[in-house]
Scaffold this motif. Structure first.
Motif: not given
Length: 184
Positions: A111-112, A115-116
């Motif tokens: 999932d973005d 990860q960020q």
């Protein structure tokens, strides 16, 4: 008591808070979306509407956990020892998030948002490691060593496996352990 099916405010936040409470009480396997809806006083469909399924909710908790960790590490500043102590503080103050974050099989690790947030927290830990290691080549291993020690200490503390006196502060107890990493 809230009316079932109608909610004022931030329903997403309410369900996440209910999840933290439920997981804290029953563990990672002892809850359901229906149970969270009951706790939040909303319809049984509301959590699924916001998160889809359990993995979606745990993904949101993991992303939030990494964001909280990044904020805690940022407050600690670039000092590597202080970052390690901040890590222990985060884990002991947010044990549910900590428990979810490092079990990526439970959530959507790709999932973005996850990860960020994970990258932000990792970059802050690496910043202190570079200062201690003195070279880019040595900083990766220094960061891993620091993370391993802080994570291991926090995990042992949360499991009750350390023989510290009752009421001891985990950060104070971790300080001499983490300091050993910095001795040459």
């Amino acid at each position: 008591m809230r009316t079932i099916g109608y909610h004022h405010g931030d329903l997403r936040r309410t369900v996440l808070d209910a999840a933290v409470d439920a997981i804290g009480e029953s563990g990672l396997d002892g809850w359901s979306l229906r149970e969270l809806a009951r706790r939040a006083g909303v319809s049984h469909a509301a959590p699924a509407h916001h998160f889809g399924d359990k993995a979606g909710l745990l993904t949101a908790l993991a992303a939030e956990g990494f964001d909280l960790l990044a904020a805690t590490l940022k407050q600690a500043g670039p000092d590597f020892l202080e970052a390690g102590l901040a890590y222990v503080r985060f884990a002991t103050e947010h044990p549910v998030h900590f428990g979810v974050m490092f079990q990526p099989k439970l959530y959507r690790a790709d999932d973005d948002a996850v990860q960020q947030a994970r990258e932000r927290a990792g970059a802050l830990l690496a910043q202190g490691a570079r200062a201690v290691a003195g070279s880019a080549a040595g900083s990766e291993n220094t960061a891993r060593a620091g993370w391993s020690i802080a994570h291991g200490f926090a995990s042992l503390w949360l499991a009750g496996a350390l023989t510290e006196p009752a009421g001891s502060d985990p950060v104070d107890a971790a300080r001499p352990v983490l300091r050993r990493l910095l001795e040459r």
